[in-house]
Design an enzyme around this catalytic site. Structure first.
Site, short mmCIF file in Angstrom:
data_model
loop_
_atom_site.label_atom_id
_atom_site.label_comp_id
_atom_site.label_asym_id
_atom_site.label_seq_id
_atom_site.Cartn_x
_atom_site.Cartn_y
_atom_site.Cartn_z
N ARG A 28 0.82 -1.23 0.00
CA ARG A 28 0.00 0.00 0.00
C ARG A 28 0.84 1.26 0.00
NH1 ARG A 28 -4.33 -1.65 4.56
NH2 ARG A 28 -5.36 -3.35 3.49
N ARG A 32 -3.14 6.37 0.89
CA ARG A 32 -3.74 7.51 1.58
C ARG A 32 -2.79 8.26 2.52
NH1 ARG A 32 -8.98 4.67 3.99
NH2 ARG A 32 -7.42 3.02 4.28
N ARG A 41 -7.07 11.64 -5.56
CA ARG A 41 -8.30 10.90 -5.33
C ARG A 41 -9.48 11.86 -5.17
NH1 ARG A 41 -9.64 5.68 -1.47
NH2 ARG A 41 -11.89 5.90 -1.51
N ASP A 78 -6.94 -3.00 -7.08
CA ASP A 78 -7.59 -3.60 -5.93
C ASP A 78 -7.81 -5.08 -6.19
OD1 ASP A 78 -10.30 -4.26 -4.25
OD2 ASP A 78 -9.15 -2.66 -3.30
N TYR A 152 -15.12 -12.21 -0.10
CA TYR A 152 -15.86 -11.00 -0.47
C TYR A 152 -17.00 -11.33 -1.43
CZ TYR A 152 -12.28 -8.01 1.64
OH TYR A 152 -11.43 -7.39 2.51
#
Length: 344
Positions: A28, A32, A41, A78, A152
């Site tokens: 990652r 962020r 973003r 992702d 998921y």
């Protein structure tokens, strides 16, 4: 671009080299905690819009390389792109995490209409990144491993114990095997296409591998990952593959022996000295600083770095975190990490 392993420290270590200073990248790392990522973003209006815009996704992939000079660039995407291509709807709501619809806990896989063209922007992103990377940087692609992706797809969202999916796997193993097989087939094609577009090594993320019993781990983690490795190597014989079964613990040696991966990613709960003792001799490892130590900084960060560096005196080692970097991690702590690993 010259992709010979000797000219790329990270790729060389994944293929068995043991330099005096380990190469480093962070899971990652494009994300962020970086102000430049947050700005882009916000401009694009959401994660999926960003990930499916090849120019923007390439820019995000390159941001941490420009800022820190990591030895590897990880594709910005992702793990749920594969179920999206298999026909589920994918959304990222603010503050609630990704959602897939319809959840397969009460809908049939066969009812989904596959949309493989949804993955085309990812391949375009790969081409842009490969053309822009400095020649010494290794370009890493990735996919979710079948068990984690299936959790998921079945539940429609993430969960703490993957209880719904584990129940389905026990109650109707045949139907669950069909889900796993669909993920395996799509993932082989997905990773092969990433490699064709310029990716040089790939990582299989099995974030929820630790939730399974030993027998279920063998069936739903080891066997599907081995199938992906074999299928990918049939199409890309030189494919370099990192396996990251988070939470596998004592099942790591079996995963390493039976899947055929080139390197093993260690999460932060694994004693690196134990891993060095039990994993196959000469196999490359990656990890495993606790992301929270990086968040905290200071003496604990320094001590954690030193423990990881000392754990692999004779084994090829890629320095990384035990999982993804946290969004509130100070940039200065990442700079300190790099300086300490590189002896600057």
């Amino acid at each position: 671009m010259n992709t010979a392993p000797g000219n790329k420290p990270l790729l060389a270590v994944l293929r068995g080299a043991k330099p005096s200073v380990p190469p480093i990248w962070l899971m990652r790392q494009a994300g962020r905690y970086l102000p430049e990522y947050r700005a882009l973003r916000a401009e694009k209006g959401g994660f999926l819009a960003l990930a499916t815009d090849p120019d923007a996704a390439a820019e995000v992939t390159l941001q941490p390389i420009r800022r820190f000079g990591f030895d590897g660039a990880i594709l910005f995407s992702d793990i749920l792109m594969v179920p999206w291509a298999l026909g589920q709807d994918l959304t990222f709501g603010p503050g609630e995490g990704p959602r897939l619809a319809p959840p397969l806990v009460d809908h049939a896989l066969a009812a989904l209409q596959r949309v493989p063209e949804r993955l085309e922007p990812v391949y375009a992103t790969c081409e842009r990144v490969a053309a822009a990377l400095p020649p010494q940087i290794t370009f890493l692609g990735f996919a979710g491993s079948p068990w984690t992706v299936a959790t998921y797809m079945v539940a429609g969202q993430g969960s703490k114990d993957q209880g719904e999916t584990r129940s389905v796997a026990y109650a109707d193993p045949g139907a669950f095997q069909a889900i796993i097989d669909a993920i395996v087939a799509m993932t082989i094609d997905y990773l092969a296409r990433q490699i064709a577009a310029g990716v040089e090594a790939v990582q299989l993320f099995d974030s929820w591998a630790g939730s399974l019993s030993p027998a279920q781990f063998e069936r739903w983690v080891i066997a599907p990952n081995a199938a992906i490795v074999a299928g990918l190597r049939a199409r890309c014989p030189d494919a370099c593959i990192i396996g990251f079964p988070k939470g596998a613990g004592g099942k790591l040696p079996a995963y390493a022996r039976e899947t055929g991966v080139d390197a093993i990613g260690l999460d932060e709960t694994v004693d690196p000295a134990w891993a060095d003792a039990v994993l196959p001799q000469g196999m490359s490892v990656q990890g495993n600083l606790d992301p929270l130590a990086l968040l905290a900084g200071g003496a604990e960060l320094d001590a954690g770095i030193d423990r990881v560096l000392a754990a692999f005196p004779d084994r090829p080692h890629v320095f990384n975190l035990g999982h993804g970097i946290g969004q509130h991690t100070p940039v200065a702590h990442v700079e300190r990490l790099l300086a300490r690993v590189r002896g600057l």
